[in-house]
Design a protein around this motif. Structure first.
Motif, PDB file in Angstrom:
ATOM      1  N   SER A   1       0.863  -1.183   0.000  1.00  0.00           N
ATOM      2  CA  SER A   1       0.000   0.000   0.000  1.00  0.00           C
ATOM      3  C   SER A   1       0.897   1.229   0.000  1.00  0.00           C
ATOM      4  CB  SER A   1      -0.910   0.012   1.230  1.00  0.00           C
ATOM      5  OG  SER A   1      -1.721   1.171   1.240  1.00  0.00           O
ATOM      6  N   ASP A   2       0.578   2.180  -0.872  1.00  0.00           N
ATOM      7  CA  ASP A   2       1.378   3.402  -0.950  1.00  0.00           C
ATOM      8  C   ASP A   2       0.568   4.639  -0.578  1.00  0.00           C
ATOM      9  OD1 ASP A   2      -0.306   3.647  -3.078  1.00  0.00           O
ATOM     10  OD2 ASP A   2       1.252   4.139  -4.547  1.00  0.00           O
ATOM     11  N   GLY A   3      -0.553   4.439   0.101  1.00  0.00           N
ATOM     12  CA  GLY A   3      -1.375   5.564   0.531  1.00  0.00           C
ATOM     13  C   GLY A   3      -2.509   5.908  -0.398  1.00  0.00           C
ATOM     14  N   ALA A   4      -2.596   5.249  -1.563  1.00  0.00           N
ATOM     15  CA  ALA A   4      -3.701   5.494  -2.481  1.00  0.00           C
ATOM     16  C   ALA A   4      -5.002   4.964  -1.868  1.00  0.00           C
ATOM     17  CB  ALA A   4      -3.427   4.815  -3.823  1.00  0.00           C
ATOM     18  N   PRO A   5      -6.141   5.539  -2.253  1.00  0.00           N
ATOM     19  CA  PRO A   5      -7.421   5.045  -1.729  1.00  0.00           C
ATOM     20  C   PRO A   5      -7.606   3.555  -2.031  1.00  0.00           C
ATOM     21  CG  PRO A   5      -7.725   7.122  -2.874  1.00  0.00           C
ATOM     22  CD  PRO A   5      -6.315   6.699  -3.146  1.00  0.00           C
ATOM     23  N   VAL A   6      -8.180   2.856  -1.070  1.00  0.00           N
ATOM     24  CA  VAL A   6      -8.388   1.409  -1.177  1.00  0.00           C
ATOM     25  C   VAL A   6      -9.865   1.125  -1.397  1.00  0.00           C
ATOM     26  CG1 VAL A   6      -8.218  -0.813   0.023  1.00  0.00           C
ATOM     27  CG2 VAL A   6      -6.395   0.896   0.268  1.00  0.00           C
ATOM     28  N   VAL A   7     -10.145   0.217  -2.329  1.00  0.00           N
ATOM     29  CA  VAL A   7     -11.514  -0.239  -2.546  1.00  0.00           C
ATOM     30  C   VAL A   7     -11.593  -1.723  -2.226  1.00  0.00           C
ATOM     31  CG1 VAL A   7     -12.067   1.495  -4.272  1.00  0.00           C
ATOM     32  CG2 VAL A   7     -11.049  -0.670  -4.992  1.00  0.00           C
ATOM     33  N   GLU A   8     -12.764  -2.135  -1.753  1.00  0.00           N
ATOM     34  CA  GLU A   8     -12.986  -3.537  -1.436  1.00  0.00           C
ATOM     35  C   GLU A   8     -14.052  -4.104  -2.354  1.00  0.00           C
ATOM     36  OE1 GLU A   8     -13.656  -4.378   2.625  1.00  0.00           O
ATOM     37  OE2 GLU A   8     -11.937  -3.220   3.343  1.00  0.00           O
ATOM     38  N   SER A   9     -13.968  -5.418  -2.577  1.00  0.00           N
ATOM     39  CA  SER A   9     -14.914  -6.074  -3.470  1.00  0.00           C
ATOM     40  C   SER A   9     -15.352  -7.394  -2.855  1.00  0.00           C
ATOM     41  CB  SER A   9     -14.272  -6.335  -4.835  1.00  0.00           C
ATOM     42  OG  SER A   9     -15.131  -7.134  -5.638  1.00  0.00           O
ATOM     43  N   GLN A  10     -16.630  -7.685  -3.009  1.00  0.00           N
ATOM     44  CA  GLN A  10     -17.161  -8.976  -2.593  1.00  0.00           C
ATOM     45  C   GLN A  10     -17.518  -9.835  -3.792  1.00  0.00           C
ATOM     46  OE1 GLN A  10     -17.063  -9.767   0.617  1.00  0.00           O
ATOM     47  NE2 GLN A  10     -16.256  -7.704   1.011  1.00  0.00           N
ATOM     48  N   GLY A  11     -17.216  -9.327  -4.971  1.00  0.00           N
ATOM     49  CA  GLY A  11     -17.535 -10.066  -6.186  1.00  0.00           C
ATOM     50  C   GLY A  11     -16.700 -11.324  -6.320  1.00  0.00           C
ATOM     51  N   SER A  12     -17.250 -12.274  -7.019  1.00  0.00           N
ATOM     52  CA  SER A  12     -16.578 -13.562  -7.195  1.00  0.00           C
ATOM     53  C   SER A  12     -15.714 -13.525  -8.460  1.00  0.00           C
ATOM     54  CB  SER A  12     -17.610 -14.682  -7.304  1.00  0.00           C
ATOM     55  OG  SER A  12     -16.972 -15.925  -7.532  1.00  0.00           O
ATOM     56  N   VAL A  13     -14.448 -13.945  -8.318  1.00  0.00           N
ATOM     57  CA  VAL A  13     -13.517 -14.041  -9.439  1.00  0.00           C
ATOM     58  C   VAL A  13     -13.048 -15.485  -9.530  1.00  0.00           C
ATOM     59  CG1 VAL A  13     -11.280 -13.328 -10.335  1.00  0.00           C
ATOM     60  CG2 VAL A  13     -12.777 -11.647  -9.269  1.00  0.00           C
ATOM     61  N   ALA A  14     -13.071 -16.046 -10.728  1.00  0.00           N
ATOM     62  CA  ALA A  14     -12.652 -17.434 -10.928  1.00  0.00           C
ATOM     63  C   ALA A  14     -11.185 -17.468 -11.349  1.00  0.00           C
ATOM     64  CB  ALA A  14     -13.520 -18.108 -11.987  1.00  0.00           C
ATOM     65  N   PRO A  15     -10.268 -17.928 -10.474  1.00  0.00           N
ATOM     66  CA  PRO A  15      -8.848 -17.976 -10.847  1.00  0.00           C
ATOM     67  C   PRO A  15      -8.591 -18.770 -12.120  1.00  0.00           C
ATOM     68  CG  PRO A  15      -9.111 -18.311  -8.482  1.00  0.00           C
ATOM     69  CD  PRO A  15     -10.490 -18.333  -9.079  1.00  0.00           C
ATOM     70  N   ALA A  16      -9.379 -19.829 -12.357  1.00  0.00           N
ATOM     71  CA  ALA A  16      -9.158 -20.670 -13.536  1.00  0.00           C
ATOM     72  C   ALA A  16      -9.373 -19.921 -14.840  1.00  0.00           C
ATOM     73  CB  ALA A  16     -10.068 -21.891 -13.481  1.00  0.00           C
TER      74      ALA A  16
ATOM     75  N   GLU B   1      -8.078 -15.860  -5.682  1.00  0.00           N
ATOM     76  CA  GLU B   1      -9.237 -14.962  -5.663  1.00  0.00           C
ATOM     77  C   GLU B   1      -9.057 -13.843  -4.639  1.00  0.00           C
ATOM     78  OE1 GLU B   1     -14.124 -15.263  -5.519  1.00  0.00           O
ATOM     79  OE2 GLU B   1     -12.901 -16.954  -4.812  1.00  0.00           O
ATOM     80  N   ASP B   2      -8.320 -14.119  -3.551  1.00  0.00           N
ATOM     81  CA  ASP B   2      -8.193 -13.131  -2.478  1.00  0.00           C
ATOM     82  C   ASP B   2      -7.486 -11.865  -2.924  1.00  0.00           C
ATOM     83  OD1 ASP B   2      -9.542 -14.675  -0.685  1.00  0.00           O
ATOM     84  OD2 ASP B   2      -7.783 -15.449   0.348  1.00  0.00           O
ATOM     85  N   VAL B   3      -6.635 -11.923  -3.952  1.00  0.00           N
ATOM     86  CA  VAL B   3      -5.939 -10.694  -4.349  1.00  0.00           C
ATOM     87  C   VAL B   3      -6.895  -9.696  -4.986  1.00  0.00           C
ATOM     88  CG1 VAL B   3      -3.760 -11.935  -4.699  1.00  0.00           C
ATOM     89  CG2 VAL B   3      -5.247 -11.484  -6.665  1.00  0.00           C
ATOM     90  N   PHE B   4      -8.073 -10.152  -5.404  1.00  0.00           N
ATOM     91  CA  PHE B   4      -9.063  -9.253  -5.995  1.00  0.00           C
ATOM     92  C   PHE B   4      -9.999  -8.643  -4.948  1.00  0.00           C
ATOM     93  CE2 PHE B   4      -7.856 -12.130  -9.427  1.00  0.00           C
ATOM     94  CZ  PHE B   4      -7.584 -11.234 -10.460  1.00  0.00           C
ATOM     95  N   ARG B   5      -9.842  -9.055  -3.695  1.00  0.00           N
ATOM     96  CA  ARG B   5     -10.743  -8.539  -2.660  1.00  0.00           C
ATOM     97  C   ARG B   5     -10.497  -7.056  -2.386  1.00  0.00           C
ATOM     98  NH1 ARG B   5     -14.760 -12.003  -2.773  1.00  0.00           N
ATOM     99  NH2 ARG B   5     -14.188 -14.126  -2.161  1.00  0.00           N
ATOM    100  N   ARG B   6      -9.269  -6.606  -2.647  1.00  0.00           N
ATOM    101  CA  ARG B   6      -8.935  -5.203  -2.434  1.00  0.00           C
ATOM    102  C   ARG B   6      -8.121  -4.699  -3.613  1.00  0.00           C
ATOM    103  NH1 ARG B   6      -7.441  -3.601   3.777  1.00  0.00           N
ATOM    104  NH2 ARG B   6      -9.385  -4.274   4.746  1.00  0.00           N
ATOM    105  N   GLY B   7      -8.152  -3.405  -3.793  1.00  0.00           N
ATOM    106  CA  GLY B   7      -7.336  -2.768  -4.811  1.00  0.00           C
ATOM    107  C   GLY B   7      -7.118  -1.322  -4.445  1.00  0.00           C
ATOM    108  N   VAL B   8      -6.284  -0.641  -5.216  1.00  0.00           N
ATOM    109  CA  VAL B   8      -6.083   0.794  -5.009  1.00  0.00           C
ATOM    110  C   VAL B   8      -6.678   1.522  -6.209  1.00  0.00           C
ATOM    111  CG1 VAL B   8      -4.082   0.560  -3.513  1.00  0.00           C
ATOM    112  CG2 VAL B   8      -3.757   0.647  -5.983  1.00  0.00           C
TER     113      VAL B   8
END
Length: 515
Positions: free
Chosen positions: A225-240, A248-255
């Motif tokens: 994290s570099d201080g940019a705003p963080v967003v969270e997601s509950q959407g389902s992502v299929a790694p396959a 899938e857990d890496v898509f739970r948050r983003g900047v």
């Protein structure tokens, strides 16, 4: 030859190792120096005995509380005469593997500063191992590579270099070799290159590193994290659905950035040496899909267009560059499309150096040398891994030609106290010009060598060999000298050995008859 990664880059790979309950991993998770199996979560760490021929096991003295079991022991290699020390693991030919080496010094040798040495993978010098800065902060260090097995084995070796102190020994705490699915990083030509991981981060995350069970290959996704705003997601992502199968857990948050603003990331944190890199970026829109709600932006790396008009959905997106030129500090820029109702977003990224392979030994010679090693009762301790490569780290007593496919040109183990017998596989060494095995404890018969058309010098004197001299030995066109005295050979001397161009010594000892 591959230049070692800098110490700064090595520091990027420092993690706090955390153990999670997980599904059983495929491949090998090896606890170096351990006496028995250890279970951490659902991962079974096995002792390293079946995979290495040399070195000494040691326990880490006064381990800190909570230390993972794979760091509580290690194997070190004090033999300074050995050119390398190799782990050799079974593999599927042409399969791709993630290889991870982990180091935690722990003062096992009574010193205060960890030794410095090289690591080698499949005959290519991979990187220098210098863990001093990390150890001073109480951390373990890991290195990770992706490589294709050219045969039915994968070798990972340690070797001294110019920075290795005479009194110190290369060591290793853990070794993991995990098979990857064919799609993972498949834009890389693994017949010519390997990948060496520089950084793998999950943006907007804090706390533990993500790995198993979400990542089926147990890759480490470090929080960033570099201080940019963080967003969270509950959407389902299929790694396959992704070639690289990120968890899938890496898509739970983003900047992200505000509407209309450009998002800039200085990532990875440390400058990169000038090279080509495999760069993969992962994105997901965290909002509920709607015809009036879209997220489109351009992606640039160091000011160069990486992708234009990326339309990110809740299903996620991946961009990659298979051989992207990078140097120094890297900046990733996400520029929103005009009228986009929301700012750009990024969830995770990987960057790996594209490492040119240093060649390999001809498969025919590998078979021949491995056959000889099995036939000898006590070959030199460095007789494992690639017989010829990297240059400067061939097996003791073995000389090789250079080129994309190295060939064994000479073998000299004179007075090495080698026992056992000379394997018939020596016939595979069709480029060899001299074989010197004098002054050992070899038994059995002299194998047939009629295929060794380049052989000029054969020294087998002062052993315990029995049986006849193979009749076709005298027909080798380039043979100039044959010494077999002080053995227990019997039978007739081949007529071809009576040529004046051959220096032939067979007495004292033996019971050989002229024809």
């Amino acid at each position: 030859m591959v230049a070692p990664l800098s110490r700064v880059l090595a520091a990027l790979l420092v993690i706090g190792l955390h153990v999670h309950a997980a599904h059983a991993l495929s491949g090998y998770q090896i606890n170096c120096g351990a006496r028995g199996e250890r279970v951490a979560g659902n991962v079974t760490w096995v002792p390293d005995g079946p995979f290495v021929r040399a070195g000494n096991a040691a326990a880490v003295p006064s381990p800190p509380p909570g230390m993972p079991p794979m760091l509580a022991s290690l194997r070190y290699f004090p033999d300074a005469s050995a050119r390398k020390h190799c782990y050799v693991l079974p593999a599927q030919r042409k399969a791709t593997y993630l290889v991870r080496t982990t180091y935690y010094y722990g003062g096992f040798d009574g010193g205060e500063v960890p030794p410095v040495f090289d690591q080698i993978i499949e005959g290519t010098r991979w990187s220098e191992v210098d863990t001093a800065a990390d150890y001073a902060r109480g951390r373990a260090t890991y290195f990770e590579a992706v490589v294709r097995a050219t045969g039915r084995q994968v070798s990972v070796c340690l070797a001294r270099n110019a920075a290795t102190a005479p009194t110190s020994s290369p060591f290793i705490s853990a070794l993991e070799v995990v098979p990857l699915d064919d799609s993972v990083y498949n834009a890389t030509d693994f017949s010519s290159y390997a990948l060496s991981t520089i950084a793998r981060h999950s943006f907007g995350h804090h706390g533990d590193t993500l790995s198993q069970p979400g990542d089926e290959f147990n890759r480490y996704w470090e929080p960033y994290s570099d201080g940019a705003p963080v967003v969270e997601s509950q959407g389902s992502v299929a790694p396959a659905a992704f070639w690289n199968k990120p968890p899938e857990d890496v898509f739970r948050r983003g900047v992200t950035a505000r509407r209309g603003d450009t998002l800039e990331l200085q990532w990875p944190p440390a400058p990169l040496p000038k090279a080509s890199y495999y760069l993969a970026l992962y994105f997901q829109d965290n909002r509920t899909p709607s015809p009036l709600s879209w997220r489109v932006f351009d992606v640039a790396v160091n000011g160069q267009a990486f992708f234009a008009g990326l339309n990110v959905s809740t299903a996620g997106s991946m961009l990659y560059g298979a051989a992207w030129p990078l140097s120094g500090q890297t900046k990733i820029t996400l520029t929103p499309a005009p009228g986009s109702p929301v700012g750009p977003v990024i969830n995770a990224a990987e960057v790996m150096m594209v490492v040119p392979l240093g060649g390999r030994t001809h498969p025919r010679d590998v078979i021949g040398m491995e056959g000889l090693a099995r036939g000898f009762a006590n070959p030199p301790s460095d007789w494992s891994g690639d017989p010829c490569l990297p240059v400067g780290n061939s097996w003791t007593g073995v000389s090789c030609s250079q080129g994309a496919l190295a060939r064994v040109t000479a073998l000299n183990l004179t007075n090495f106290s080698v026992g056992g017998s000379i394997s018939d596989h020596i016939a595979n060494l069709t480029a060899i010009s001299s074989v010197w095995l004098a002054g050992n404890n070899l038994t059995g018969q002299i194998p047939i060598m009629s295929s060794l058309h380049h052989l000029a010098s054969l020294h087998l004197e002062d052993n315990h060999l029995t049986g006849p001299i193979p009749p076709l030995l005298g027909d080798l066109p380039r043979l100039q000298e044959l010494f077999v005295q002080n053995n227990n050979l019997q039978g007739n001397i081949p007529i071809g050995l009576n040529r004046t161009s051959i220096t032939f010594k067979y007495t004292p000892g033996n019971n050989l008859n002229q024809q």
